[in-house]
Scaffold this motif. Structure first.
Motif, PDB file in Angstrom:
ATOM      1  N   GLY A 304       1.352  -8.737   0.914  1.00  0.00           N
ATOM      2  CA  GLY A 304       2.118  -7.682  -0.301  1.00  0.00           C
ATOM      3  C   GLY A 304       2.085  -8.420  -1.663  1.00  0.00           C
ATOM      4  N   GLY A 305       1.497  -9.813  -1.684  1.00  0.00           N
ATOM      5  CA  GLY A 305       2.039 -10.100  -3.882  1.00  0.00           C
ATOM      6  C   GLY A 305       1.716  -9.534  -4.383  1.00  0.00           C
ATOM      7  N   PRO A 306       1.740  -9.355  -5.941  1.00  0.00           N
ATOM      8  CA  PRO A 306       2.010  -8.475  -6.846  1.00  0.00           C
ATOM      9  C   PRO A 306       0.519  -8.502  -7.981  1.00  0.00           C
ATOM     10  CG  PRO A 306       3.262 -10.168  -7.726  1.00  0.00           C
ATOM     11  CD  PRO A 306       3.127 -10.280  -5.996  1.00  0.00           C
ATOM     12  N   LEU A 307      -0.373  -9.995  -7.470  1.00  0.00           N
ATOM     13  CA  LEU A 307      -1.517  -9.450  -7.736  1.00  0.00           C
ATOM     14  C   LEU A 307      -2.695  -8.894  -6.922  1.00  0.00           C
ATOM     15  CD1 LEU A 307      -3.517 -11.314  -9.897  1.00  0.00           C
ATOM     16  CD2 LEU A 307      -4.279 -13.191  -7.497  1.00  0.00           C
ATOM     17  N   VAL A 308      -2.735  -9.367  -5.598  1.00  0.00           N
ATOM     18  CA  VAL A 308      -3.531  -8.226  -4.284  1.00  0.00           C
ATOM     19  C   VAL A 308      -2.998  -7.157  -4.507  1.00  0.00           C
ATOM     20  CG1 VAL A 308      -4.199 -10.984  -2.465  1.00  0.00           C
ATOM     21  CG2 VAL A 308      -1.433  -9.112  -2.608  1.00  0.00           C
ATOM     22  N   ALA A 309      -1.745  -6.590  -4.733  1.00  0.00           N
ATOM     23  CA  ALA A 309      -1.652  -5.405  -4.718  1.00  0.00           C
ATOM     24  C   ALA A 309      -1.696  -5.009  -6.388  1.00  0.00           C
ATOM     25  CB  ALA A 309       0.140  -5.194  -4.333  1.00  0.00           C
ATOM     26  N   ALA A 310      -1.783  -5.618  -7.219  1.00  0.00           N
ATOM     27  CA  ALA A 310      -2.881  -4.449  -8.532  1.00  0.00           C
ATOM     28  C   ALA A 310      -4.223  -4.031  -7.914  1.00  0.00           C
ATOM     29  CB  ALA A 310      -2.785  -5.325  -9.421  1.00  0.00           C
ATOM     30  N   ALA A 311      -4.660  -5.735  -7.023  1.00  0.00           N
ATOM     31  CA  ALA A 311      -6.343  -5.395  -6.962  1.00  0.00           C
ATOM     32  C   ALA A 311      -6.346  -3.866  -6.058  1.00  0.00           C
ATOM     33  CB  ALA A 311      -6.991  -6.221  -6.102  1.00  0.00           C
ATOM     34  N   ALA A 312      -5.562  -3.675  -5.713  1.00  0.00           N
ATOM     35  CA  ALA A 312      -5.289  -2.700  -4.241  1.00  0.00           C
ATOM     36  C   ALA A 312      -5.259  -0.990  -5.180  1.00  0.00           C
ATOM     37  CB  ALA A 312      -4.577  -2.821  -3.084  1.00  0.00           C
ATOM     38  N   HIS A 313      -4.585  -1.263  -6.427  1.00  0.00           N
ATOM     39  CA  HIS A 313      -3.935  -0.061  -7.066  1.00  0.00           C
ATOM     40  C   HIS A 313      -5.258   0.557  -7.847  1.00  0.00           C
ATOM     41  CE1 HIS A 313       0.396   0.748  -6.463  1.00  0.00           C
ATOM     42  NE2 HIS A 313       0.273  -0.061  -6.750  1.00  0.00           N
ATOM     43  N   ALA A 314      -6.169  -0.773  -8.566  1.00  0.00           N
ATOM     44  CA  ALA A 314      -7.566  -0.251  -9.020  1.00  0.00           C
ATOM     45  C   ALA A 314      -8.440   0.817  -8.321  1.00  0.00           C
ATOM     46  CB  ALA A 314      -7.718  -1.494  -9.613  1.00  0.00           C
ATOM     47  N   VAL A 315      -8.491  -0.578  -7.001  1.00  0.00           N
ATOM     48  CA  VAL A 315      -9.195  -0.054  -6.145  1.00  0.00           C
ATOM     49  C   VAL A 315      -8.788   1.538  -5.553  1.00  0.00           C
ATOM     50  CG1 VAL A 315     -10.165  -0.048  -3.135  1.00  0.00           C
ATOM     51  CG2 VAL A 315     -10.140  -2.107  -5.228  1.00  0.00           C
ATOM     52  N   LEU A 316      -7.776   1.741  -5.262  1.00  0.00           N
ATOM     53  CA  LEU A 316      -7.426   3.489  -4.736  1.00  0.00           C
ATOM     54  C   LEU A 316      -7.883   4.069  -5.723  1.00  0.00           C
ATOM     55  CD1 LEU A 316      -4.195   2.716  -2.511  1.00  0.00           C
ATOM     56  CD2 LEU A 316      -7.170   3.592  -1.612  1.00  0.00           C
ATOM     57  N   ASP A 317      -7.865   3.373  -7.122  1.00  0.00           N
ATOM     58  CA  ASP A 317      -7.673   4.832  -8.344  1.00  0.00           C
ATOM     59  C   ASP A 317      -9.238   4.741  -8.184  1.00  0.00           C
ATOM     60  OD1 ASP A 317      -5.047   4.388  -9.564  1.00  0.00           O
ATOM     61  OD2 ASP A 317      -5.831   2.677 -10.787  1.00  0.00           O
ATOM     62  N   VAL A 318      -9.997   4.128  -8.028  1.00  0.00           N
ATOM     63  CA  VAL A 318     -11.662   4.980  -8.370  1.00  0.00           C
ATOM     64  C   VAL A 318     -11.932   5.536  -6.942  1.00  0.00           C
ATOM     65  CG1 VAL A 318     -13.805   3.456  -7.687  1.00  0.00           C
ATOM     66  CG2 VAL A 318     -12.028   2.187  -9.276  1.00  0.00           C
ATOM     67  N   VAL A 319     -11.668   5.060  -5.642  1.00  0.00           N
ATOM     68  CA  VAL A 319     -11.490   5.226  -4.573  1.00  0.00           C
ATOM     69  C   VAL A 319     -11.743   7.025  -4.154  1.00  0.00           C
ATOM     70  CG1 VAL A 319     -11.224   5.949  -2.222  1.00  0.00           C
ATOM     71  CG2 VAL A 319     -12.193   4.065  -3.112  1.00  0.00           C
TER      72      VAL A 319
END
Ligand SMILES: *Cc1c(COP(=O)(O)O)cnc(C)c1O
Length: 424
Positions: A304-319
């Motif tokens: 749950g670090g900030p780098l992977v979380a940033a990626a996950a937010h971007a993924v969810l924005d699209v989905v």
């Protein structure tokens, strides 16, 4: 806006380096890489003889510039395609600020991601992990905290990961037997309503299920089976835990698979597509379980670090964008229909863009089995898919695949099926 409208050009000849990416150094040959692999890597993987060095959208490209249509997505990981601009930008931006902040501090991105994941599913709270197996480990610990010493029930054909707890819930002889003794207190039953009702008792801590079994060949558990599991757990005071590591994040046409079934689990796990290629997993629990794991009960240095979380937010924005999941459902129906019409394909299973297709016996014989076909599709037809067994193909194309690319998947598969195996 169609889901693919903001996507990078995807024709093989339109591949461009991602803005800001470092130009690749001269690439070693495939033979050199195979030598490194054989000498320096423990031989747990049978790798395909392809060596991608870059990707864009639905395409991977090797050092010789050969483009391969990726209908596997790193096994349901790069579900928005390769180098999706939103993910790349989010990761680049976060990498320029803070890579790791530790779970001993408060980090906005991961904390907001926890809220977002819980609000979009079970409403309770989240524990982050680095992988699917780790998410299931956390779920198993949650179950044992819920009912001390209780049994974990899983079903035949399940796959929950390779670590010891997850492996103990993965009743496949070839994967378990060499590593005995496994973790005690696990039990496997057939994936039927009757077997689950019988197995779940007052000494059951949890039932752990994939609503669609991915690794064993894309087998959909019926709503009847899921409902029976739900009712049996309710009656026994056990937890129903769904492993959404492969089915989640839009893969099956809803954000989470269980949302299409009407069965709400007590807890669920996610990983694979959640980070769009970055390693992040999560255990998400319902509100009633937010207090089950206590301070000090579990942890992970990286998770749950900030780098992977940033990626996950971007993924969810699209989905989560309007229309995106409807398009996944429509594409999935189209692809399943087209596959079922192919000469040599028998049963086609799945939901959304998580699809299993059995080879008919004569076709299986002609092409030398599904693994040989997969190899030949990659080498000679520029198509990457997967074999889950001797006669079963699995397709997990990008959710952002264009209509034309989807048609090309079918064309290339048909071309591979039409031919006999290469002379040895
Ligand atoms: C891939 C998978 C896992 C394991 O995930 P890893 O990230 O490889 O540990 C667990 N459960 C399911 C359903 C999967 O498909």
């Amino acid at each position: 806006m169609s889901a693919s409208a903001d996507h990078p050009p995807t024709a093989p000849d339109a591949l461009e380096p991602v803005a800001g990416a470092t130009p690749a150094a001269p690439s070693p040959t495939l033979a050199e890489l195979q030598e490194l692999d054989a000498r320096w890597v423990l031989p747990t993987y049978a790798r395909l003889p392809i060596a991608p060095v870059s990707g864009s959208g639905a395409w991977l490209r090797d050092a010789d510039g050969r483009a391969i249509l990726d209908a596997l997505c790193g096994i349901a990981v790069t579900s928005l395609g390769h180098q999706h601009p939103a993910i790349t930008a989010a990761v680049q931006e976060q990498a320029g600020r803070l890579l790791h902040g530790s779970n001993l501090t408060h980090l906005e991105g991961p904390l907001r991601l926890a809220r977002r994941l819980a609000e979009g599913s079970l409403g309770g709270a989240v524990f982050f992990t680095n992988s699917g197996a780790e998410a299931n480990e956390a779920a198993i610990k949650l179950a044992r905290r819920h009912r001390r010493g209780g049994e974990i029930v899983s079903v035949h054909g399940a796959f929950h990961g390779r670590t010891y707890g997850a492996l103990s819930a993965t009743p496949q002889e070839s994967k378990q037997e060499p590593f005995a003794p496994l973790v005690p207190g696990f039990r496997a039953v057939p994936p039927t309503a009757g077997a689950l009702r019988e197995a779940v008792t007052a000494s059951t801590a949890a039932v752990l299920l994939e609503a669609i079994q991915g690794e064993s060949g894309v087998h959909v558990l019926s709503d009847e089976v899921l409902r029976a599991a739900r009712e049996a757990c309710d009656a026994a005071g056990a937890l129903l835990i769904l492993d959404e590591v492969q089915t989640g994040v839009g893969r099956t046409g809803t954000l989470w698979r269980h949302q299409a079934t009407g069965v709400v689990p007590d807890a669920m796990t996610s990983a694979k597509a959640l980070g769009g290629g970055m390693p992040i997993g999560a255990l998400i629990v319902g509100e009633h379980l937010r207090g089950t794991l206590q301070p000090g009960d579990h942890g992970s240095t990286f998770a749950g670090g900030p780098l992977v979380a940033a990626a996950a937010h971007a993924v969810l924005d699209v989905v989560e964008a309007p229309g995106f999941l409807e398009r996944v459902t429509a594409l999935g129906e189209r692809l399943r229909t087209a596959l079922a019409a192919l000469d040599g394909i028998g049963e086609v299973r799945g939901a959304g863009l998580m699809i299993g297709a059995d080879l008919e016996p004569d076709a299986a014989e002609r092409v030398g089995g599904a693994p040989a076909l997969v190899r030949r599709l990659a080498l000679e037809h520029g198509l990457l898919v997967n074999a889950t067994g001797p006669t079963t193909l699995r397709l997990l194309p990008p959710l952002t695949i264009t209509d034309d690319e989807l048609a090309l998947v079918v064309d290339r598969l048909a071309a591979g099926l039409a031919r006999g195996p290469r002379a040895a």
